[in-house]
Design a protein around this motif. Sequence first.
Motif, PDB file in Angstrom:
ATOM      1  N   PHE A  23       0.807  -1.218   0.000  1.00  0.00           N
ATOM      2  CA  PHE A  23       0.000   0.000   0.000  1.00  0.00           C
ATOM      3  C   PHE A  23       0.841   1.270   0.000  1.00  0.00           C
ATOM      4  O   PHE A  23       0.306   2.378   0.025  1.00  0.00           O
ATOM      5  CB  PHE A  23      -0.969  -0.014   1.181  1.00  0.00           C
ATOM      6  N   PRO A  40      -6.612   5.226   6.600  1.00  0.00           N
ATOM      7  CA  PRO A  40      -6.251   6.026   5.426  1.00  0.00           C
ATOM      8  C   PRO A  40      -7.165   7.231   5.291  1.00  0.00           C
ATOM      9  O   PRO A  40      -8.348   7.169   5.593  1.00  0.00           O
ATOM     10  CB  PRO A  40      -6.457   5.058   4.260  1.00  0.00           C
ATOM     11  N   THR A  45      -6.959   5.030  -1.404  1.00  0.00           N
ATOM     12  CA  THR A  45      -6.225   4.030  -0.626  1.00  0.00           C
ATOM     13  C   THR A  45      -7.176   2.981  -0.076  1.00  0.00           C
ATOM     14  O   THR A  45      -6.874   1.778  -0.105  1.00  0.00           O
ATOM     15  CB  THR A  45      -5.442   4.697   0.517  1.00  0.00           C
ATOM     16  N   LYS A  48      -7.964   0.681  -2.845  1.00  0.00           N
ATOM     17  CA  LYS A  48      -6.823  -0.186  -3.132  1.00  0.00           C
ATOM     18  C   LYS A  48      -6.748  -1.339  -2.126  1.00  0.00           C
ATOM     19  O   LYS A  48      -6.498  -2.489  -2.499  1.00  0.00           O
ATOM     20  CB  LYS A  48      -5.528   0.638  -3.091  1.00  0.00           C
TER      21      LYS A  48
END
Length: 75
Positions: A23, A40, A45, A48
């Motif tokens: 990440f 996050p 993010t 992801k």
Amino acid sequence: MLYELKQLRKKKGITQSEAANEFGVPLSTYRNWEQLKNMPRDNATLKKIADYFDVSMEALFGYDLVNPGAFSDLP
């Protein structure tokens, strides 16, 4: 908060360090996510992470554990 993150990582069989690398964050940042100290700051993010672990964004937050309206049935 990312309530399911630790379980998802363990299920995938990777270390915290490997996840942090995946990440693009420092290990300390990733550890804080797992320890529910922070999360996050951007949706990209979060997306992801969800994609990497093959879950919905809702599942990361534990929203899939409660059915909508379930609390309205309580006495």
